[in-house]
Enzyme design. Structure first.
Site, short mmCIF file in Angstrom:
data_model
loop_
_atom_site.label_atom_id
_atom_site.label_comp_id
_atom_site.label_asym_id
_atom_site.label_seq_id
_atom_site.Cartn_x
_atom_site.Cartn_y
_atom_site.Cartn_z
N GLU A 121 5.16 86.78 17.14
CA GLU A 121 6.15 86.65 16.09
C GLU A 121 5.56 87.16 14.77
O GLU A 121 4.43 86.80 14.45
CB GLU A 121 6.58 85.20 15.89
CG GLU A 121 7.73 85.09 14.90
CD GLU A 121 8.23 83.66 14.68
OE1 GLU A 121 7.67 82.72 15.27
OE2 GLU A 121 9.18 83.51 13.91
N ALA A 262 0.81 77.44 13.82
CA ALA A 262 0.95 77.46 15.26
C ALA A 262 2.17 78.29 15.64
O ALA A 262 2.92 78.72 14.78
CB ALA A 262 1.11 76.04 15.80
N MET A 263 2.33 78.49 16.96
CA MET A 263 3.40 79.36 17.44
C MET A 263 4.02 78.79 18.71
O MET A 263 3.32 78.40 19.64
CB MET A 263 2.81 80.76 17.69
CG MET A 263 3.82 81.76 18.21
SD MET A 263 5.16 82.03 17.01
CE MET A 263 6.51 82.37 18.11
N HIS A 297 6.74 70.03 15.56
CA HIS A 297 7.48 71.21 15.11
C HIS A 297 7.55 72.26 16.22
O HIS A 297 8.63 72.75 16.56
CB HIS A 297 6.81 71.78 13.86
CG HIS A 297 7.44 73.02 13.31
ND1 HIS A 297 8.32 72.99 12.26
CD2 HIS A 297 7.32 74.32 13.67
CE1 HIS A 297 8.72 74.22 11.99
NE2 HIS A 297 8.12 75.06 12.83
N GLU A 298 6.40 72.61 16.76
CA GLU A 298 6.39 73.67 17.78
C GLU A 298 7.14 73.21 19.03
O GLU A 298 7.86 73.98 19.65
CB GLU A 298 4.96 74.09 18.12
CG GLU A 298 4.11 74.52 16.93
CD GLU A 298 4.76 75.56 16.04
OE1 GLU A 298 5.57 76.36 16.53
OE2 GLU A 298 4.46 75.56 14.82
N GLU A 320 13.66 78.05 11.65
CA GLU A 320 12.58 77.41 10.90
C GLU A 320 13.07 76.28 9.99
O GLU A 320 12.48 75.20 9.96
CB GLU A 320 11.78 78.45 10.10
CG GLU A 320 11.01 79.44 10.98
CD GLU A 320 10.07 78.81 12.00
OE1 GLU A 320 9.77 77.60 11.88
OE2 GLU A 320 9.64 79.52 12.93
N1 ARG Z 1 7.18 80.40 14.30
C1 ARG Z 1 5.93 79.89 13.83
C2 ARG Z 1 6.22 78.50 13.30
O1 ARG Z 1 6.69 78.26 12.26
C3 ARG Z 1 5.28 80.72 12.79
C4 ARG Z 1 5.03 82.12 13.18
C5 ARG Z 1 4.35 82.86 12.13
N2 ARG Z 1 4.32 84.29 12.33
C6 ARG Z 1 4.06 85.17 11.38
N3 ARG Z 1 4.11 86.41 11.63
N4 ARG Z 1 3.77 84.85 10.19
O2 ARG Z 1 6.13 77.56 13.94
ZN ZN Z 2 8.44 77.01 13.09
#
Ligand code: ARG
Ligand code: ZN
Length: 879
Positions: A121, A262-263, A297-298, A320
């Site tokens: 991402e 985190a992702m 969150h994740e 988000e």
């Molecule tokens: N989706 C992730 C989260 O908020 C964050 C991903 C960040 N990616 C980036 N390219 N900055 O949980």
């Molecule tokens: Zn997120």
């Protein structure tokens, strides 16, 4: 190059099946992709060229329906591979070579220490293979990875493991199948020598899920808190949102080098080790709470993000903002809800309001971007969460749940927009939210001015609200927002009066929510025999700047009596802001500072209130931070703000020495006698203990120094140890400070997350010479620019928290930051662009500093090969 929301077009082609195969090697990795594609039926007639995204890939072969294409049958440039399909359904195969071992941008496939991992991402997948790398292309993924067995015994990807084996050359392989269609940004793989902690969770409908947290062997004793948090989050999401987990296995992997927290990759979340590892000896209470929140969150993204995903990256807040709102609700339920709200609001008002007032201001759903990585912002995340929270406030808890149920049911398996989210809320509740949606499209922080009028004879009380919103880049004029104002009217004893508006048939309950929708709007309450005191914007019911002319005595009254815990804290903060601003004014006029004794009296009664949650006492004792005082200044006088706040702190410490000492000693005694417990009650107690210590130390008395040193040494946890260290570092006791710092580094040198805290404490020290100390620490063997946590711990902490030193008058703080940004630009553009933020706020400072800050931005701009990330932030800041 700028991308615009208004130019969105559905994809020409879809990818039904994605088969990936990775041959992982130390020096080069081979990636094969077989994509079963077809013309998008929603995409119009004919067969346009297929344009796949791909960057930094060495293309070895392309086949179409099994036939290898000659070089004249496709085109490749630095970001695309194009070819001409001949049928509506076809299979494209590519073979590429990539270099994870030299990938310092930490995007795509890279090595963190000894392991391989991914971050896709937003647009990292295109650095792995040629693909339609956009979230509205959702595909079923099957992934096979192979690696040397010895170095990489664990091979992971999304979904369920379906096959594995060895090959005779010392390598082994594994195949993973993800049954859920997903966009490429949710793809992940991991290969490494990892250990795991395993547990199990049974969902409400009886599905047994295996839970695993994978870490490097030395961290195996730091996983339990994350595992416990995960199980609590899974239960909470079932109970609160009716959301169950959907695969047989859920995995978390901790990696040391990670750009963000985190992702949420499907079934295989990858975490910055700092967002998952925690144990008493090495992580503070704040770190424990952060781990709990990020794990949740994740996990919550599995529904708000994965099952229902974003159509395009302008919709980022769809997942988000909503997921932050969900994790905040979880944290509020696990700990003190009021304290969680206070922390979130303080953070929003300090940092998101500053972003909203700066050159990168954008709406919750931006209209355009150059680099999407720059839009993982406080506005998209935190303000986006506030917007969802306002919907809940307006619709009520049940109406909101009806809306979220409809949203998940209606859009399961789809890639949708913020409009679709709001539409579900509308349809489930039979309401029209057209005007409300301005929160998604208009940037800037609205200002809400409130005036009152009491008519004693008629017994009526009128509140007149006037809203406005300052211009932001490319948005000069704003239409009125829908602003939910939760409020109560208090009588002379602090009791809530019944609220009845003119024209209303019967009295409504006491606390209630007004929806302010016009630029100017009045509400008249009736049957009020005395002039009430309003408690406005309770629980911070909207992300606005509220302006109401409270007197200091009224604020003291609200601090004691308001039945809304948030507003009790807020009254204390406003009182402190008034007092501190007065001190700033006195300095600017060349007068000596005199503190309003009412602040001391107010804090004394807070300190002596044994019935108040100690976490609330700690929050109320904390003066507004320098960053917040800077944000609310027209032109920030950094030195005067710092001096005012320090002066107030010393006055408080002097006047309240006895009650502070008493609170300190009783809590320290509990800490001494009982082993560490990570629970809300003990977080609260230690928070109070530590803020008391930080005040007491300002007295310079030997008994406090002794207590501080004792707390530093005789403790089983990092919360007490680090707080004592921080207090020592900011004290004048040079020998004791040096000794403690050396002991700490010696003992914890092999634990990178603890060393991050050691760097941060020193980077934040506001005593003179801060820049020189930071420059010396950059040479410490534990520091490296290649690790984002280290950059944030040292450079980030210095530039964002050490205002007097960063903003030193000769501009060397700015020069230092620009130098680091230039180096980071070549290593890790995302981190470089983020570290730039303090320089973009140049408009907040005096003319001399403005010139110095702009000069550094210009210097960055002129330095040549700028990444898109850094270019966007610098060019917009100078515009
Ligand atoms: N989706 C992730 C989260 O908020 C964050 C991903 C960040 N990616 C980036 N390219 N900055 O949980
Ligand atoms: Zn997120």
């Amino acid at each position: 190059k700028t991308v615009y929301l208004k130019n969105y077009q559905a994809p020409d082609y879809l990818i039904d099946e994605t088969h990936l195969s990775f041959e992982l090697h130390e020096d080069r990795t081979l990636v094969e992709a077989r994509l079963a594609m077809r013309r998008n039926p929603a995409g119009g007639a004919g067969l346009p060229p297929l344009v796949l995204d791909g960057q930094q890939l060495e293309l070895l072969a392309v086949t179409l329906d099994g036939r290898e294409l000659g070089v004249h049958e496709y085109q490749v440039d630095d970001s695309h591979l194009s070819l001409q399909p001949e049928r509506a359904e076809f299979v494209v195969e590519t073979r590429v070579c990539i270099h994870p071992e030299s990938n310092t941008a930490l995007e795509g496939l890279y090595k963190s220490g000894k392991m391989f991992c991914t971050q896709c991402e937003a647009e990292g997948f295109r650095k792995i293979t040629y693909y339609l790398d956009r979230p509205d292309v959702m595909s079923r993924f099957t992934t096979t990875l192979s690696a040397e067995q010895q170095r990489y015994p664990v091979l992971l990807s999304n979904g369920n493991p379906v096959a594995s084996g060895n090959t005779d050359n010392g390598r082994h392989w594994a195949t993973w199948e993800d049954p859920f269609r997903k966009p490429a940004y949710l793809f992940a793989l991991v290969a490494g020598d990892l250990w795991c902690v395993e547990d199990e969770f049974t969902t409400l409908s009886g599905r047994r899920v295996t839970l695993r947290i994978y870490v490097e062997p030395e961290n195996i004793d730091k996983c339990q808190h994350a595992m416990d948090s995960l199980k609590r989050a899974m239960r909470w999401d079932e109970e609160t949102y009716g959301r169950e987990y959907d695969l047989d296995i859920f995995m978390i992997v901790a990696v040391n080098d990670f750009n963000m927290g985190a992702m949420e990759n499907k079934g295989l979340n990858i975490f910055n080790s700092g967002a998952v590892l925690a144990k008493a000896e090495t992580a503070t209470d704040a770190a424990h709470q952060r781990v709990e929140a990020i794990v949740a969150h994740e996990y919550f993204h599995n529904w708000s993000g994965n099952r229902v995903t974003c159509r395009d990256w302008f919709q980022l807040s769809l997942k988000e903002g909503f997921t932050v709102f969900r994790d905040a609700g979880f944290s509020a339920d696990m700990n003190s809800a009021t304290v969680k709200r206070i922390e979130d609001v303080a953070y929003l008002r300090t940092h998101q309001f500053a972003e909203d007032a700066g050159p990168m201001a954008h709406s919750v759903r931006p209209d355009s971007y150059m680099e999407i990585s720059n839009f993982y912002t406080l506005t998209v995340y935190e303000k986006g969460s506030e917007v969802v929270g306002m919907l809940r406030t307006l619709l009520g808890a049940e109406g909101f749940r009806r809306g979220s149920d409809l949203y998940f049911e209606r859009h399961d398996g789809q890639a949708v927009t913020c409009d679709d989210f709001v539409k579900a809320m509308e349809d489930a509740n039979g309401v029209d939210l057209t005007q409300f949606k301005r929160w998604y499209t208009q940037a800037g922080t609205p200002c809400l001015e409130v005036a009152e009028q009491y008519d004693a004879k008629a017994g009526t009380y009128t509140l007149t609200f006037r809203q406005s919103c300052p211009p932001t880049p490319s948005q000069a004029h704003k239409e009125p927002f829908v602003i939910p104002v939760a409020l109560a009217l208090l009588d002379g004893q602090g009791r809530e009066l019944p609220l009845r508006l003119t024209g209303e048939a019967e009295a409504a309950g006491s606390g209630r929510v007004l929806a302010v929708t016009a630029a100017e709007q009045a509400f008249t309450f009736v049957d009020l025999p005395e002039r009430p005191l309003p408690s406005l914007l309770r629980n911070f019911s909207a992300p606005v700047k509220l302006v109401y002319p409270y007197g200091r005595d009224q604020l003291m009254f609200l601090m004691q009596h308001d039945s809304d815990g948030f507003n009790r804290w807020e009254a204390g903060q406003q009182l402190a802001v008034q007092v501190l601003q007065e001190l700033v004014g006195q300095q600017q006029r060349g007068e000596s500072m005199v503190l309003d004794r009412r602040l001391l009296a107010a804090l004394k009664s807070v300190l002596e209130n044994e019935g108040l949650d100690p976490a609330m006492v700690a929050e109320m004792l904390s003066l507004p931070g320098e960053a917040y005082l800077i944000e609310i200044s027209a032109v920030a006088d950094v030195e005067a703000i710092h001096a005012a706040r320090e002066f107030a702190r010393r006055e408080i410490a002097g006047a309240l020495y006895e009650p502070l000492w008493q609170r300190y000693r009783s809590n320290r005694e509990v800490s001494r006698q009982s082993p560490y417990v990570a629970s809300a009650e003990h977080f609260a107690r230690r928070a109070l203990q530590n803020i008391a210590l930080s005040y007491l130390m300002l007295s310079g008395r030997p008994e406090v120094l002794a207590a501080c040193q004792d707390q530093y040494q005789a403790t089983d946890n990092m919360t007490e140890r680090l707080a004592a260290l921080a207090v020592l570092v900011n004290s004048p006791f040079e020998a004791e400070k040096a000794k403690a710092l050396a002991m700490f580094a010696d003992y914890f040198q092999d634990d990178p997350l603890v060393m991050d805290q050691w760097f941060s404490v020193q980077a934040g020290c506001s005593l003179p010479g801060g820049l020189e100390r930071v420059q010396a620490l950059m040479k410490h063997p534990a520091f490296t620019l290649k690790n984002p946590n280290k950059v944030r711990a040292l450079i980030g902490a210095f530039a964002n928290q050490n205002h007097v030193n960063f903003h030193r008058a000769d501009g060397l703080g700015y020069r230092f930051l620009a130098d680091q940004v230039i180096m980071l630009n070549a290593l890790n553009p995302q981190i470089a662009a983020r570290q730039l933020a303090p320089l973009t706020r140049w408009r907040k400072y005096d003319a001399v500093r403005q010139v110095l800050m702009r000069a550094e931005l210009e210097r960055i701009l002129a330095c040549g090969e700028l990444s898109c990330d850094v270019y966007e932030v610098v060019s917009k800041s100078l515009a």
